[in-house]
Design an enzyme around this catalytic site. Structure first.
Site, PDB file in Angstrom:
ATOM      1  N   HIS A 218       4.604   1.333   2.187  1.00 40.40           N
ATOM      2  CA  HIS A 218       4.219   0.972   3.551  1.00 40.40           C
ATOM      3  C   HIS A 218       5.445   0.440   4.288  1.00 40.40           C
ATOM      4  O   HIS A 218       6.530   0.354   3.726  1.00 40.40           O
ATOM      5  CB  HIS A 218       3.043  -0.007   3.571  1.00 40.40           C
ATOM      6  CG  HIS A 218       3.282  -1.339   2.930  1.00 40.40           C
ATOM      7  ND1 HIS A 218       3.483  -1.508   1.576  1.00 40.40           N
ATOM      8  CD2 HIS A 218       3.317  -2.603   3.460  1.00 40.40           C
ATOM      9  CE1 HIS A 218       3.624  -2.786   1.298  1.00 40.40           C
ATOM     10  NE2 HIS A 218       3.545  -3.473   2.428  1.00 40.40           N
TER      11      HIS A 218
ATOM     12  N   HIS B   9       4.196  -7.986  -5.999  1.00 43.31           N
ATOM     13  CA  HIS B   9       4.518  -9.409  -5.878  1.00 43.31           C
ATOM     14  C   HIS B   9       4.015 -10.192  -7.085  1.00 43.31           C
ATOM     15  O   HIS B   9       3.028  -9.826  -7.718  1.00 43.31           O
ATOM     16  CB  HIS B   9       3.864 -10.010  -4.625  1.00 43.31           C
ATOM     17  CG  HIS B   9       4.465  -9.531  -3.345  1.00 43.31           C
ATOM     18  ND1 HIS B   9       5.529 -10.147  -2.739  1.00 43.31           N
ATOM     19  CD2 HIS B   9       4.119  -8.484  -2.543  1.00 43.31           C
ATOM     20  CE1 HIS B   9       5.825  -9.503  -1.615  1.00 43.31           C
ATOM     21  NE2 HIS B   9       4.982  -8.493  -1.480  1.00 43.31           N
TER      22      HIS B   9
ATOM     23  N   HIS C  48      -4.201  -3.212   4.135  1.00 35.90           N
ATOM     24  CA  HIS C  48      -3.096  -4.160   4.337  1.00 35.90           C
ATOM     25  C   HIS C  48      -2.289  -3.708   5.552  1.00 35.90           C
ATOM     26  O   HIS C  48      -1.996  -4.494   6.454  1.00 35.90           O
ATOM     27  CB  HIS C  48      -2.249  -4.192   3.066  1.00 35.90           C
ATOM     28  CG  HIS C  48      -1.040  -5.073   3.128  1.00 35.90           C
ATOM     29  ND1 HIS C  48      -1.121  -6.441   3.218  1.00 35.90           N
ATOM     30  CD2 HIS C  48       0.289  -4.770   3.096  1.00 35.90           C
ATOM     31  CE1 HIS C  48       0.099  -6.952   3.237  1.00 35.90           C
ATOM     32  NE2 HIS C  48       0.978  -5.969   3.166  1.00 35.90           N
TER      33      HIS C  48
ATOM     34  N   ASP D 257       1.204  -3.389  -1.888  1.00 35.85           N
ATOM     35  CA  ASP D 257       0.466  -4.613  -1.591  1.00 35.85           C
ATOM     36  C   ASP D 257      -1.027  -4.352  -1.426  1.00 35.85           C
ATOM     37  O   ASP D 257      -1.741  -5.179  -0.867  1.00 35.85           O
ATOM     38  CB  ASP D 257       0.997  -5.252  -0.302  1.00 35.85           C
ATOM     39  CG  ASP D 257       2.354  -5.910  -0.481  1.00 35.85           C
ATOM     40  OD1 ASP D 257       2.863  -5.932  -1.616  1.00 35.85           O
ATOM     41  OD2 ASP D 257       2.916  -6.394   0.526  1.00 35.85           O
TER      42      ASP D 257
ATOM     43  N   ASP E 290       9.842  -6.044   3.547  1.00 31.51           N
ATOM     44  CA  ASP E 290      10.063  -6.342   2.126  1.00 31.51           C
ATOM     45  C   ASP E 290       9.640  -5.170   1.241  1.00 31.51           C
ATOM     46  O   ASP E 290       9.597  -5.304   0.008  1.00 31.51           O
ATOM     47  CB  ASP E 290       9.364  -7.637   1.710  1.00 31.51           C
ATOM     48  CG  ASP E 290       7.850  -7.557   1.764  1.00 31.51           C
ATOM     49  OD1 ASP E 290       7.334  -6.840   2.647  1.00 31.51           O
ATOM     50  OD2 ASP E 290       7.176  -8.208   0.948  1.00 31.51           O
ATOM     51  N   HIS E 291       9.401  -4.009   1.867  1.00 30.53           N
ATOM     52  CA  HIS E 291       9.088  -2.787   1.116  1.00 30.53           C
ATOM     53  C   HIS E 291       9.930  -1.600   1.561  1.00 30.53           C
ATOM     54  O   HIS E 291      10.056  -0.632   0.814  1.00 30.53           O
ATOM     55  CB  HIS E 291       7.599  -2.452   1.222  1.00 30.53           C
ATOM     56  CG  HIS E 291       6.742  -3.412   0.477  1.00 30.53           C
ATOM     57  ND1 HIS E 291       6.250  -3.160  -0.784  1.00 30.53           N
ATOM     58  CD2 HIS E 291       6.331  -4.664   0.786  1.00 30.53           C
ATOM     59  CE1 HIS E 291       5.569  -4.213  -1.210  1.00 30.53           C
ATOM     60  NE2 HIS E 291       5.611  -5.136  -0.271  1.00 30.53           N
TER      61      HIS E 291
ATOM     62  N   HIS F 159       6.340  -2.501   5.806  1.00 28.91           N
ATOM     63  CA  HIS F 159       6.820  -3.874   5.894  1.00 28.91           C
ATOM     64  C   HIS F 159       8.263  -4.003   5.388  1.00 28.91           C
ATOM     65  O   HIS F 159       8.650  -3.332   4.433  1.00 28.91           O
ATOM     66  CB  HIS F 159       5.901  -4.813   5.118  1.00 28.91           C
ATOM     67  CG  HIS F 159       4.599  -5.076   5.820  1.00 28.91           C
ATOM     68  ND1 HIS F 159       3.494  -5.595   5.181  1.00 28.91           N
ATOM     69  CD2 HIS F 159       4.219  -4.887   7.111  1.00 28.91           C
ATOM     70  CE1 HIS F 159       2.502  -5.721   6.048  1.00 28.91           C
ATOM     71  NE2 HIS F 159       2.907  -5.289   7.223  1.00 28.91           N
TER      72      HIS F 159
END
Length: 251
Positions: free
Chosen positions: A55, A169, A112, A131, A59-60, A57
């Site tokens: 996805h 995570h 998400h 996530d 942090d991805h 975001h």
């Protein structure tokens, strides 16, 4: 043959390098920290040839640029990743991604985010779920709806129970506290929570997890269980899921 190399990234992310020993191709599964991925690949003697994002975001997918500049890797991702990175192969539910001769099935796990996907590799019995679902938890519902998110979780639930889930995570200790609050009479959950506490005490990861264990203990995957419906309300699983998700957000 596929090999997964897992390592910590940022404050609580996990990075994954998926290596095919036949073709010597390596996919970076999400990119929380591009430089750390490059360092880990160099340590293993692998060259990153692809990036598979789940996805958009940061942090991805925030490390895509550094990896592309260093390696020329091609990006496989849902369309939403265009928000922060160019994509070479846009994929959605029902599509496939190839690493050498190995094939990953792309599964819609939105909720998400609205375009979130997972990569399931039947030959290895593994899935990279980003996530969408965590050990004893699930991602916050930033963009989707309860009905949409529950449908995504049902697609994960339908995978073979022995599937190994690589979630992104290290949230499991906190998730266990809420799970015990949500489902206090679940004996399997109590045993799992004790194992998690011991692992974290030793500094060990609780990821990956196995689907069959999550099916027995993860309250978000069990929103269709009569015991949780009775405790949390709702006339449909999406409604019970919504109640659980709201409770977790405020826990």
């Amino acid at each position: 043959m596929l090999t997964v190399h897992q390592f910590p990234c940022l404050s609580d992310n996990y990075g994954f390098l998926l290596h095919d020993t036949e073709s010597h191709e390596t996919a970076a599964i999400d990119t929380p920290d591009g430089h750390e991925y490059l360092k880990q690949a160099e340590t293993k003697g692998w060259r990153i040839t692809q990036i598979w994002n789940t996805h958009w975001h940061p942090d991805h997918a925030g490390g895509n640029k550094a990896i592309i500049e260093a390696t020329g890797a091609t990006v496989v991702a849902p369309k939403e990743v265009e928000k922060i990175s160019p994509i070479d192969q846009v994929v959605a539910h029902g599509d496939t991604a190839k690493l050498g001769e190995e094939t990953a099935r792309v599964i819609d796990v939105s909720g998400h985010t609205n375009g979130h996907i997972a990569y399931y590799l039947p030959s290895a019995g593994i899935a990279f779920v980003g996530d969408s679902v965590f050990a004893l938890g699930c991602g916050r519902m930033f963009e989707g709806t309860p009905k949409q998110f529950w449908a995504s979780l049902e697609r994960i639930k339908a995978l073979p129970p022995e599937t190994t889930l690589y979630c992104a995570h290290e949230y499991t200790a906190a998730n266990a506290k809420f799970a015990l609050h949500a489902d206090p009479d679940n004996a399997a959950l109590k045993a799992y929570a004790e194992e998690i506490a011991a692992k974290r005490e030793r500094g060990e990861p609780t990821v990956p997890t196995q689907l069959d264990r999550e099916l027995a203990t993860n309250p978000f995957l069990r929103a269709d269980d009569p015991a949780l419906t009775a405790k949390w309300g709702g006339t449909t699983p999406p409604e019970t899921f919504a109640a659980l998700r709201e409770a977790k957000d405020n826990f």
